[in-house]
Design an enzyme around this catalytic site. Structure first.
Site, mmCIF file in Angstrom:
data_model
loop_
_atom_site.group_PDB
_atom_site.id
_atom_site.type_symbol
_atom_site.label_atom_id
_atom_site.label_comp_id
_atom_site.label_asym_id
_atom_site.label_seq_id
_atom_site.Cartn_x
_atom_site.Cartn_y
_atom_site.Cartn_z
ATOM 1 N N HIS A 100 0.839 -1.199 0.000
ATOM 2 C CA HIS A 100 0.000 0.000 0.000
ATOM 3 C C HIS A 100 0.871 1.244 0.000
ATOM 4 O O HIS A 100 2.001 1.223 0.488
ATOM 5 C CB HIS A 100 -0.969 0.032 1.188
ATOM 6 C CG HIS A 100 -0.311 -0.167 2.517
ATOM 7 N ND1 HIS A 100 0.057 -1.416 2.976
ATOM 8 C CD2 HIS A 100 0.050 0.708 3.487
ATOM 9 C CE1 HIS A 100 0.613 -1.297 4.172
ATOM 10 N NE2 HIS A 100 0.629 -0.016 4.497
ATOM 11 N N HIS A 102 0.769 5.186 1.315
ATOM 12 C CA HIS A 102 0.088 6.190 2.128
ATOM 13 C C HIS A 102 0.142 7.535 1.405
ATOM 14 O O HIS A 102 1.228 7.968 0.993
ATOM 15 C CB HIS A 102 0.812 6.400 3.461
ATOM 16 C CG HIS A 102 0.812 5.214 4.365
ATOM 17 N ND1 HIS A 102 -0.065 5.092 5.417
ATOM 18 C CD2 HIS A 102 1.593 4.113 4.402
ATOM 19 C CE1 HIS A 102 0.192 3.961 6.075
ATOM 20 N NE2 HIS A 102 1.187 3.344 5.475
HETATM 21 P P1 AMP Z 1 1.658 0.329 7.444
HETATM 22 O O1 AMP Z 1 2.104 0.582 8.878
HETATM 23 O O2 AMP Z 1 2.437 1.060 6.428
HETATM 24 O O3 AMP Z 1 1.532 -1.155 7.171
HETATM 25 O O4 AMP Z 1 0.212 0.967 7.370
HETATM 26 C C1 AMP Z 1 -0.957 0.309 7.673
HETATM 27 C C2 AMP Z 1 -2.032 1.354 7.739
HETATM 28 O O5 AMP Z 1 -3.275 0.712 7.589
HETATM 29 C C3 AMP Z 1 -2.085 2.127 9.066
HETATM 30 O O6 AMP Z 1 -1.981 3.534 8.795
HETATM 31 C C4 AMP Z 1 -3.465 1.770 9.633
HETATM 32 O O7 AMP Z 1 -4.077 2.851 10.289
HETATM 33 C C5 AMP Z 1 -4.230 1.361 8.379
HETATM 34 N N1 AMP Z 1 -5.297 0.405 8.579
HETATM 35 C C6 AMP Z 1 -5.236 -0.775 9.246
HETATM 36 N N2 AMP Z 1 -6.427 -1.397 9.205
HETATM 37 C C7 AMP Z 1 -7.263 -0.593 8.490
HETATM 38 C C8 AMP Z 1 -8.635 -0.679 8.115
HETATM 39 N N3 AMP Z 1 -9.401 -1.713 8.464
HETATM 40 N N4 AMP Z 1 -9.145 0.331 7.381
HETATM 41 C C9 AMP Z 1 -8.381 1.395 7.023
HETATM 42 N N5 AMP Z 1 -7.102 1.533 7.349
HETATM 43 C C10 AMP Z 1 -6.539 0.557 8.080
#
Ligand code: AMP
Ligand code: ZN
Length: 137
Positions: A100, A102
């Protein structure tokens, strides 16, 4: 789709989420714990754990999509800047192991810090490292 992957389920409408953009390859959602107002995530619909797994062509499409989205979102949200962050591996802060990107809008005095402590290697150390690395590619 990977059965135990939350982002597979969000990107493919198995679970409800706040979608702001969708095409054949990607779903873009609002982060549930946003760093700032409008923090969004570009999710490929197919499962790739990280930058090592995602095909180059799809990665290129994600980058082009990021450009298109932040250009419009910055105007709409009134953002003063944008961080585009992409974590690979637990050590680098990755917590969901489905690739993903951000998209984090930045606002003056928003109180967020996205950065690192600058190192201070000597000129020799840097040049030696560059010498070791440049033949890799
Ligand atoms: P990373 O730390 O780069 O893996 O980012 C994961 C991101 O996913 C974090 O910013 C979380 O807040 C977000 N996240 C986790 N679960 C969900 C969800 N169910 N819906 C939307 N965002 C999520
Ligand atoms: Zn997945």
């Amino acid at each position: 789709m990977k059965d135990d992957c939350i982002f597979c389920k969000l990107a493919n409408h198995v679970f409800d989420t706040n979608i702001i953009y969708e095409d054949d390859d990607f779903t873009v959602i609002l982060d549930v714990n946003p760093a700032t107002k409008g923090h969004a995530l570009i999710l490929p619909k197919e499962h790739y754990a990280d930058i090592y797994e995602i095909p180059e062509e799809l990665l290129g499409k994600a980058a082009a999509l990021a450009k298109k989205l932040v250009t419009a979102l910055a105007k709409k949200l009134g953002a003063d800047g944008y961080n585009i962050v992409q974590n690979n591996g637990e050590t680098a802060g990755q917590t969901v192991f489905h690739f993903h990107m951000h998209l984090i809008p930045r606002y003056k005095d928003d109180g967020q810090r996205i950065g690192w402590e600058p190192g201070k290697p000597s000129a020799e150390e840097l040049s030696e490292l560059a010498g070791e690395l440049k033949d890799l590619f």
